[in-house]
Design an enzyme around this catalytic site. Structure first.
Site, PDB file in Angstrom:
ATOM      1  N   THR A  47       6.718  -3.473 -26.850  1.00  0.00           N
ATOM      2  CA  THR A  47       6.435  -2.183 -26.217  1.00  0.00           C
ATOM      3  C   THR A  47       5.534  -1.332 -27.090  1.00  0.00           C
ATOM      4  OG1 THR A  47       8.597  -2.275 -25.139  1.00  0.00           O
ATOM      5  CG2 THR A  47       7.491  -0.133 -25.214  1.00  0.00           C
ATOM      6  N   TYR A 110       9.434  -6.497 -12.662  1.00  0.00           N
ATOM      7  CA  TYR A 110       8.810  -5.818 -11.527  1.00  0.00           C
ATOM      8  C   TYR A 110       9.815  -5.602 -10.397  1.00  0.00           C
ATOM      9  CZ  TYR A 110       5.862  -4.616  -7.612  1.00  0.00           C
ATOM     10  OH  TYR A 110       5.335  -3.974  -6.522  1.00  0.00           O
ATOM     11  N   TYR A 140      15.361  -9.167 -24.771  1.00  0.00           N
ATOM     12  CA  TYR A 140      14.870  -7.798 -24.999  1.00  0.00           C
ATOM     13  C   TYR A 140      15.461  -6.880 -23.943  1.00  0.00           C
ATOM     14  CZ  TYR A 140      11.404  -4.156 -26.193  1.00  0.00           C
ATOM     15  OH  TYR A 140      10.783  -2.999 -26.588  1.00  0.00           O
ATOM     16  N   LYS A 170      17.354  -7.843 -28.868  1.00  0.00           N
ATOM     17  CA  LYS A 170      16.893  -6.540 -29.321  1.00  0.00           C
ATOM     18  C   LYS A 170      17.384  -5.522 -28.304  1.00  0.00           C
ATOM     19  CE  LYS A 170      12.926  -3.532 -30.056  1.00  0.00           C
ATOM     20  NZ  LYS A 170      11.457  -3.337 -29.972  1.00  0.00           N
TER      21      LYS A 170
END
Length: 300
Positions: A47, A110, A140, A170
């Site tokens: 990110t 999405y 993630y 994470k």
């Protein structure tokens, strides 16, 4: 042998050239600096690295440049998760071809309200299509961005099916209770904090380390916290205070733009000011305000 990632991994920023393309040479220099400051590895193309603003070809080229510049593949953890299953497989296969074995993988992000079965199937299909025993996946969890959480039930299924591949997560949700719950539920699973100030309390609960944005600026302090989290002395408190203050400073404005402005000021390289649209740099007024914000004393 412990196959889990552990330590301090920088969610590395991506410098851009005048055409807003990744600047490979500056990025490699930044990686070497982070490793010299004590990072255990570089989590590129996440990110903070603006990965979802880059094409697959650009992502591959940046990873190739890092390896080509002499950064050990074992010290690189690229983000390879995108909405398309086949592209996730392709990006991950490319990383493996360079000798990189650990990747950070977003869920497909999405479509919303996908079922646990759908989420499990997505990760499972990637693992099966690659069929590589060397592959290690760090999930993630960043629901505020992806709008797709990774439930504990899905983690349990994936670990049962692929115990040598699904090695950690994470957690960038900011939910400390979720992190500690995973430590308690999943023995031998690396839970990595996605927020710098949470490294210390998470280590005390049995966490594995962190993958964080402010480590672009305070890697040395985070490495100290990781190495000395049980000391409980004044030096640890001071390092933790610097980490917290640096995170607070970077959060005064949109974080990626703020971190880039601070890194540009530190390095003198204009490429750190640039962002790939739709993200935009801070205004000069905001940069001036950011730079004027006082920090606690930095380590000598």
């Amino acid at each position: 042998m412990d196959i889990r990632p552990n330590g301090v991994f920088c969610a590395a920023l991506t410098p851009l050239d005048a055409d807003l393309a990744p600047d490979h040479a500056v990025f490699a220099k930044h990686c070497r600096h982070l490793l010299d400051e004590g990072c255990d590895g570089i989590a590129l193309l996440g990110t903070t690295g603006e990965a979802n603003s880059f094409s697959g070809a650009e992502r591959k080229a940046l990873l190739e440049a890092a390896v080509g510049a002499g950064i050990a593949p074992s010290q690189l953890m690229p983000g390879t998760g995108v909405p398309a299953l086949t592209e996730t497989v392709d990006l991950t296969r490319h990383a493996l071809s360079l000798g990189v074995t650990t990747v950070v993988m977003l869920p497909p992000f999405y479509y919303k309200d996908i079922t646990d079965d759908g989420l499990y199937a997505s990760y499972s299909e990637v693992v099966q299509r690659l069929g590589d025993p060397h592959l290690k996946i760090v999930l993630y969890h960043i629901p505020q961005m992806s709008h797709q959480p990774i439930p504990h039930a899905v983690i349990a299924r994936l670990r049962a099916a692929y115990p040598a591949t699904i090695v950690g997560i994470k957690d960038s949700s900011g939910d400390f209770a979720n992190m500690t719950a995973m430590i308690e539920k999943f023995e031998g699973f690396a839970v990595l904090a996605g927020a710098d100030p949470l490294l210390l309390p998470l280590l005390k609960k049995g966490g594995a380390g962190c993958i964080t944005a402010t480590s672009n600026l305070v890697a040395r302090d985070l490495a100290y916290v990781f190495a000395h989290f049980n000391d409980g002395d004044a030096a640890l408190d001071a390092a933790q205070q610097r980490v917290v203050k640096a995170r607070e400073r970077a959060s005064l404005f949109p974080q990626i733009a703020a971190l880039k402005a601070l890194l540009a000021q530190r390095t003198g390289h204009i490429g750190w000011h640039r962002l790939r649209p739709p993200l935009v740099p801070l205004s000069q007024e905001n940069v001036d305000q950011l730079l004027a914000t006082a920090l606690v004393q930095e380590p000598a």
